[in-house]
Motif scaffolding. Sequence first.
Motif, short mmCIF file in Angstrom:
data_model
loop_
_atom_site.label_atom_id
_atom_site.label_comp_id
_atom_site.label_asym_id
_atom_site.label_seq_id
_atom_site.Cartn_x
_atom_site.Cartn_y
_atom_site.Cartn_z
N SER A 70 0.83 -1.21 0.00
CA SER A 70 0.00 0.00 0.00
C SER A 70 0.86 1.25 0.00
CB SER A 70 -0.94 0.00 1.21
OG SER A 70 -1.83 -1.09 1.16
N THR A 71 1.90 1.25 0.84
CA THR A 71 2.78 2.42 0.90
C THR A 71 3.54 2.61 -0.39
OG1 THR A 71 3.02 2.06 3.29
CG2 THR A 71 4.61 3.52 2.23
N ARG A 72 4.02 1.50 -0.96
CA ARG A 72 4.75 1.58 -2.24
C ARG A 72 3.85 2.16 -3.33
NH1 ARG A 72 5.88 -3.15 -2.29
NH2 ARG A 72 4.73 -4.14 -3.98
N LYS A 73 2.60 1.72 -3.37
CA LYS A 73 1.65 2.24 -4.36
C LYS A 73 1.45 3.74 -4.19
CE LYS A 73 -3.20 1.84 -5.80
NZ LYS A 73 -4.48 1.13 -5.57
N ALA A 74 1.22 4.19 -2.96
CA ALA A 74 0.97 5.62 -2.72
C ALA A 74 2.18 6.46 -3.12
CB ALA A 74 0.61 5.84 -1.26
N LYS A 75 3.37 6.01 -2.74
CA LYS A 75 4.58 6.78 -3.06
C LYS A 75 4.87 6.79 -4.56
CE LYS A 75 5.90 8.03 1.11
NZ LYS A 75 5.95 9.47 1.52
N GLN A 76 4.65 5.66 -5.22
CA GLN A 76 4.90 5.62 -6.66
C GLN A 76 3.93 6.53 -7.40
OE1 GLN A 76 6.27 2.04 -8.50
NE2 GLN A 76 5.10 2.37 -10.37
N HIS A 77 2.67 6.53 -6.99
CA HIS A 77 1.71 7.42 -7.63
C HIS A 77 2.07 8.90 -7.40
CE1 HIS A 77 -1.77 4.27 -7.95
NE2 HIS A 77 -0.78 4.05 -8.79
N GLU A 78 2.58 9.20 -6.20
CA GLU A 78 3.00 10.57 -5.91
C GLU A 78 4.17 10.98 -6.81
OE1 GLU A 78 4.05 13.24 -1.92
OE2 GLU A 78 4.04 11.04 -1.80
N LEU A 79 5.11 10.09 -6.98
CA LEU A 79 6.25 10.39 -7.86
C LEU A 79 5.82 10.52 -9.31
CD1 LEU A 79 8.91 8.03 -6.28
CD2 LEU A 79 9.05 10.53 -6.40
N ALA A 80 4.93 9.63 -9.75
CA ALA A 80 4.46 9.69 -11.14
C ALA A 80 3.76 11.01 -11.42
CB ALA A 80 3.52 8.53 -11.42
N ALA A 81 2.97 11.48 -10.45
CA ALA A 81 2.26 12.75 -10.62
C ALA A 81 3.22 13.93 -10.71
CB ALA A 81 1.29 12.94 -9.47
N SER A 82 4.44 13.77 -10.15
CA SER A 82 5.42 14.85 -10.19
C SER A 82 6.22 14.86 -11.49
CB SER A 82 6.39 14.70 -9.01
OG SER A 82 7.33 13.66 -9.26
N GLY A 83 6.01 13.85 -12.34
CA GLY A 83 6.74 13.77 -13.58
C GLY A 83 8.03 12.99 -13.49
N ALA A 84 8.24 12.26 -12.38
CA ALA A 84 9.47 11.49 -12.21
C ALA A 84 9.56 10.38 -13.26
CB ALA A 84 9.50 10.87 -10.81
N ARG A 85 10.78 10.05 -13.65
CA ARG A 85 11.03 8.97 -14.61
C ARG A 85 11.15 7.65 -13.84
NH1 ARG A 85 15.71 6.60 -17.27
NH2 ARG A 85 15.03 5.66 -19.23
N LEU A 86 10.04 6.96 -13.70
CA LEU A 86 10.01 5.70 -12.98
C LEU A 86 10.64 4.60 -13.82
CD1 LEU A 86 6.44 6.19 -11.63
CD2 LEU A 86 8.43 5.84 -10.16
N VAL A 87 11.49 3.81 -13.20
CA VAL A 87 12.20 2.75 -13.92
C VAL A 87 12.02 1.43 -13.17
CG1 VAL A 87 13.91 4.34 -14.87
CG2 VAL A 87 14.37 3.20 -12.68
N SER A 88 12.34 0.34 -13.86
CA SER A 88 12.42 -0.97 -13.22
C SER A 88 13.90 -1.30 -13.01
CB SER A 88 11.74 -2.04 -14.08
OG SER A 88 12.34 -2.10 -15.35
N VAL A 89 14.17 -2.22 -12.07
CA VAL A 89 15.52 -2.68 -11.80
C VAL A 89 15.51 -4.21 -11.88
CG1 VAL A 89 17.33 -2.93 -10.04
CG2 VAL A 89 16.24 -0.71 -10.41
N ILE A 90 16.38 -4.76 -12.71
CA ILE A 90 16.47 -6.22 -12.90
C ILE A 90 17.90 -6.65 -12.64
CG2 ILE A 90 16.21 -8.12 -14.53
CD1 ILE A 90 14.09 -6.41 -15.99
N HIS A 91 18.08 -7.51 -11.65
CA HIS A 91 19.41 -8.02 -11.31
C HIS A 91 19.97 -8.79 -12.51
CE1 HIS A 91 22.55 -10.31 -9.25
NE2 HIS A 91 22.43 -9.49 -8.22
N PRO A 92 21.27 -8.66 -12.78
CA PRO A 92 21.82 -9.32 -13.97
C PRO A 92 21.77 -10.85 -13.92
CG PRO A 92 23.56 -8.28 -12.67
CD PRO A 92 22.26 -7.77 -12.14
N SER A 93 21.62 -11.44 -12.73
CA SER A 93 21.51 -12.90 -12.67
C SER A 93 20.08 -13.40 -12.80
CB SER A 93 22.11 -13.44 -11.36
OG SER A 93 21.27 -13.16 -10.27
N ALA A 94 19.11 -12.48 -12.83
CA ALA A 94 17.72 -12.89 -13.08
C ALA A 94 17.57 -13.29 -14.55
CB ALA A 94 16.77 -11.74 -12.76
#
Length: 209
Positions: A70-94
């Motif tokens: 729930s907290t992650r969702k709220a914070k990500q939506h707040e960042l998205a609304a600010s125009g932040a460039r949201l990215v994913s992170v994938i470990h190289p061994s995945a």
Amino acid sequence: MRLAILGASGHGKVVADAAGLSGWSSMVFFDDAWPEIAKNGFWPVVGDTATMLREVSNFDGVIVAIGNNSTRKAKQHELAASGARLVSVIHPSAVVSDFAVVCAGSVVFANAVVNACAEIGEGCIVNTGAVVEHDCVMGDFAHLSPNAVLAGGVKLGPMAWVGACASVKQLIDVGEGAMVGMGAVVTKSVPSAVTVVGNPAKVLSPSSQ
């Protein structure tokens, strides 16, 4: 390549480590406990959420590293609304299939597998050694804990949480906000907003999420 990470936690340390291994040259943290917390492991904590929102344009990417769905969702939506460039992170061994989709804000950790035609929604966590088999769908802000397994065609609802070493049988639906306990074996579809435990998994209580 500069990455801003919101959430100076143990989970955040693993996100920063995976980011560095996957090509990000600089990682800094923001956390609402700042300035009391000035460091998270090897990485500096340089401000709180408000600071991050003011400085998002200074970073090549941002990600929320908070385990609570729930907290992650709220914070990500707040960042998205600010125009932040949201990215994913994938470990190289995945191992992530070229035919899978991993949406913005999601993390895939070491030795995890995401197979062909799987879809990982926004802000998801695919933790260490977890398996997302072919044609699975993880809803936004869902969390798959270490060594958990989704067999083929599983649908994991938004903000659902599957505990460590749990497994979900193929073609099963797990409802929105549901929690699957550690080591549980899910053989039947799980309603939204409940907790299931055991082998075979049975409803224990309403979810606390």
